[in-house]
Design a protein around this motif. Structure first.
Motif, PDB file in Angstrom:
ATOM      1  N   LEU A   1       0.698  -1.298   0.003  1.00  0.00           N
ATOM      2  CA  LEU A   1      -0.077  -0.001  -0.048  1.00  0.00           C
ATOM      3  C   LEU A   1       0.673   1.049   0.062  1.00  0.00           C
ATOM      4  O   LEU A   1       1.853   1.264   1.008  1.00  0.00           O
ATOM      5  CB  LEU A   1      -0.743   0.043   1.293  1.00  0.00           C
ATOM      6  CG  LEU A   1      -1.984   1.240   1.320  1.00  0.00           C
ATOM      7  CD1 LEU A   1      -2.769   1.063   0.365  1.00  0.00           C
ATOM      8  CD2 LEU A   1      -2.538   1.047   2.771  1.00  0.00           C
TER       9      LEU A   1
ATOM     10  N   LEU B   1      -3.024   8.142   1.417  1.00  0.00           N
ATOM     11  CA  LEU B   1      -3.581   7.253   2.565  1.00  0.00           C
ATOM     12  C   LEU B   1      -3.969   8.270   3.822  1.00  0.00           C
ATOM     13  O   LEU B   1      -4.889   7.991   4.600  1.00  0.00           O
ATOM     14  CB  LEU B   1      -2.518   6.233   3.179  1.00  0.00           C
ATOM     15  CG  LEU B   1      -2.817   5.456   4.655  1.00  0.00           C
ATOM     16  CD1 LEU B   1      -3.987   4.508   4.469  1.00  0.00           C
ATOM     17  CD2 LEU B   1      -1.649   4.614   4.787  1.00  0.00           C
TER      18      LEU B   1
ATOM     19  N   LEU C   1      -6.714   5.448  -3.776  1.00  0.00           N
ATOM     20  CA  LEU C   1      -5.816   4.515  -3.262  1.00  0.00           C
ATOM     21  C   LEU C   1      -4.925   3.846  -4.277  1.00  0.00           C
ATOM     22  O   LEU C   1      -5.427   3.653  -5.462  1.00  0.00           O
ATOM     23  CB  LEU C   1      -6.823   3.122  -2.553  1.00  0.00           C
ATOM     24  CG  LEU C   1      -5.794   2.119  -1.936  1.00  0.00           C
ATOM     25  CD1 LEU C   1      -6.647   1.556  -0.884  1.00  0.00           C
ATOM     26  CD2 LEU C   1      -5.735   0.983  -2.945  1.00  0.00           C
TER      27      LEU C   1
ATOM     28  N   TYR D   1      -2.009   0.747  -4.774  1.00  0.00           N
ATOM     29  CA  TYR D   1      -1.243  -0.354  -4.153  1.00  0.00           C
ATOM     30  C   TYR D   1      -0.919  -1.113  -5.162  1.00  0.00           C
ATOM     31  O   TYR D   1      -1.410  -1.059  -6.564  1.00  0.00           O
ATOM     32  CB  TYR D   1      -2.016  -1.051  -3.106  1.00  0.00           C
ATOM     33  CG  TYR D   1      -3.287  -2.006  -3.770  1.00  0.00           C
ATOM     34  CD1 TYR D   1      -2.793  -3.191  -4.134  1.00  0.00           C
ATOM     35  CD2 TYR D   1      -4.459  -1.304  -4.127  1.00  0.00           C
ATOM     36  CE1 TYR D   1      -3.811  -4.031  -4.615  1.00  0.00           C
ATOM     37  CE2 TYR D   1      -5.421  -2.179  -4.709  1.00  0.00           C
ATOM     38  CZ  TYR D   1      -5.309  -3.514  -5.193  1.00  0.00           C
ATOM     39  OH  TYR D   1      -5.915  -4.496  -5.524  1.00  0.00           O
TER      40      TYR D   1
END
Length: 434
Positions: A172, A177, A305, A307
Motif C-alpha cells: 500500500l 492514505l 488508493l 497499491y
C-alpha cells in the motif's frame, strides 16, 4: 556409514553423495513416531537437509538439543512419523493438531508439515506410506480435515488435496492514505510490543476462528513463539471495548517500508481504524506491506488508493495452500444451503463410499448410503466424485459444473444445482503458516 550421520556424535555432516549400506529399493520401511532426543538423529537432520542450509554446524545441533531440553522443540500437538530403512531415518512427515473453521463450524484439523525424504530413498513410496499412516492416525483420533502448503500442488493432489485461493500480499503506497485521517470512526488503536499483549492477540485469533471460513489456529504453545521473540509491534483496534482488528509489524527505517504481517479485522470498523494508524506514518514510510484474506478488495477501501498486488504463486516457496476431507460424517453440522444430494466418492481410503448429504435444515446431515437406504457403491448417487471433488465442494473453491473439467468427478446438471445451493462459493483463508 550413515548418509546423514548422527549430529549428536558427529561434528560435521558427511556429503549426501556418500552411499549408505545397500538396502533393497522395494524393502518395506519401518514406520514409527519419533519424539524427544531421538529427533536429533532422525527428523531434524532430514529437515535441515531439505529446508535449511546443510551440513549443520555444531552450534545448530547444540541449539536443537537445548530447545528439546527446554520443551521448546516440540509440544503435544505435534506428531512426527519417520520411515526407517536399514536402521536409518529415510523420510519424515510431521502432523500438527490444529483447529479449523469450515462454513462456520470449528473442527480438529491436522496440518501436514516437514515432509522430507533423503535423496537416496526417493521414489520408493515413503511419503505415500507416511501420509497414509498420518491421515489414518489423525482421523482415528478425531481430526476431520487436513491442510498443507505444498512444494508442488500436483504432488499432493494425488493424496486427495484441493487448492485454496492464495492470500493476497499487497504494498500500500503512502500517497493518498492520509485521507483516512479525516474519517470519523468510533474506536481507538493502541500499540504495544507483542510480548506485552499476547493474550489479547491470541483471543482475537480465537474469535476469528469462530467467524471466518477456512481460518486455522495452532494451540497456545504453538503460537506463543511470536511473543517470546518479541520482535514485532502490534496495533490493536478496539470498538466498544472489543478488539476488532490487529496488525503485527516492524519498521525498516525512515523513508523505507513498514513491514506488516497479516491485517486481521472483524469488519470495516477494525480495518478503518488500522488504516488510520498506518496513515499517521504516511510522511515517515514510503509504503506498507501486509497480507490480506484472498477475498479482500483493497481497491474499494477508499478513493485514490494506490497499491501493488505482490501476490506470488510459484513452487516450492510460494504455493497456494491445499486441503482435504478425512471424514465425511465428521462434517455434519456445517452451515449449508437448503438442498440435498446423494454422491459417490471413489478412489480414496478415507472418504470413499456413497453419501447422502442433506442441507434442507440449514446444516449438513450425512447418511452413509443412498436416500433409499441402500449401502452399495454408487446406489442412488447422481454425482461421482474424487476426494478432491468432495473437498472442492466443502471448501467452496470449485463450482460443481467445473469438476469434470478438473478431473474431479461427473455431476449431472440437476445435481450440480443442488450441490451449488448446498455448498455456495467461498474463499477459505487458512491464515496459519506451517
Amino acid at each position: 556409514m550413515n548418509t546423514i550421520p548422527d549430529p549428536a556424535t558427529t561434528p560435521t555432516a558427511a556429503s549426501p553423495a556418500v552411499a549408505a549400506q545397500d538396502v533393497p529399493a522395494d524393502a518395506a520401511p519401518t514406520i514409527r513416531a519419533v519424539s524427544g532426543e531421538e529427533l536429533l538423529t532422525t527428523a531434524y537432520p532430514l529437515w535441515a537437509y531439505a529446508f535449511q542450509g546443510s551440513p549443520v554446524s555444531d552450534e545448530t545441533v547444540d541449539r536443537w538439543r537445548t530447545e528439546l531440553a527446554s520443551g521448546e522443540g516440540e509440544d503435544d500437538s505435534r506428531v512426527n512419523l519417520v520411515a526407517f530403512g536399514g536402521g536409518e531415518a529415510e523420510a519424515v512427515v510431521g502432523g500438527i493438531s490444529m483447529r479449523h473453521n469450515v462454513r462456520g463450524s470449528v473442527f480438529p484439523m491436522v496440518g501436514i508439515s516437514g515432509v522430507a525424504t533423503h535423496p537416496k530413498a526417493r521414489r520408493r513410496g515413503h511419503v505415500r506410506t507416511l501420509l497414509t499412516r498420518m491421515h489414518e492416525q489423525m482421523r482415528d483420533s478425531g481430526h476431520v480435515l487436513s491442510t498443507l502448503y505444498p512444494f508442488r500442488q500436483s504432488f499432493y493432489e494425488r493424496f486427495g488435496y484441493v487448492g485454496f485461493p492464495k492470500p493476497r500480499n499487497i504494498r500500500l503506497e503512502a500517497r493518498g492514505l492520509e485521507r483516512m485521517l479525516r474519517v470519523e470512526v468510533p474506536g481507538e488503536v493502541s500499540v504495544h510490543r507483542i510480548g506485552e499483549v499476547f493474550d489479547d492477540y491470541y483471543a482475537l485469533l480465537e474469535t476469528l476462528l469462530g467467524e471466518r471460513h477456512g481460518f486455522s489456529v495452532f494451540n497456545r504453545a504453538g503460537t506463543v513463539g511470536v511473543a517470546k521473540e518479541n520482535k514485532h509491534w502490534i496495533a490493536l483496534a478496539r470498538h466498544e471495548g472489543e478488539i476488532v482488528g490487529a496488525l503485527l509489524y516492524r519498521t525498516n527505517g525512515f523513508g523505507e517500508e513498514l513491514q506488516g504481517r497479516q491485517l486481521l479485522t472483524r469488519g470495516p470498523i477494525g480495518r478503518t481504524l488500522l488504516l488510520q494508524w498506518l496513515a499517521r506514518h504516511h510522511d515517515q514510510y514510503s509504503s506498507f506491506t501486509f497480507e490480506l484474506p484472498p477475498d479482500e478488495r483493497p481497491d474499494l477501501w477508499y478513493v485514490d488508493l494506490a497499491y501493488d498486488d505482490e501476490t506470488k504463486v510459484s513452487g516450492p516457496n510460494h504455493s497456494s495452500p491445499m486441503g482435504r476431507v478425512l471424514s465425511v460424517p465428521g462434517l455434519a453440522g456445517i452451515t449449508t444451503g437448503t438442498a440435498r444430494a446423494t454422491i459417490e466418492v471413489v478412489d480414496d481410503p478415507f472418504v470413499a463410499g456413497t453419501w447422502t448429504l442433506d442441507g434442507r435444515g440449514g446444516t449438513l446431515e450425512v447418511t452413509s448410503g443412498s436416500a433409499s437406504g441402500g449401502n452399495g457403491a454408487g446406489t442412488g448417487a447422481t454425482a461421482r466424485l474424487t476426494s478432491h471433488g468432495l473437498a472442492a465442494l466443502v471448501y467452496g473453491v470449485i463450482d460443481p459444473a467445473e469438476l469434470a473439467l478438473q478431473g474431479y468427478g461427473t455431476v449431472d446438471a440437476e445435481t450440480a444445482q443442488e450441490l451449488r445451493t448446498m455448498f455456495p462459493p467461498a474463499a477459505p483463508y487458512l491464515f496459519s503458516g506451517f
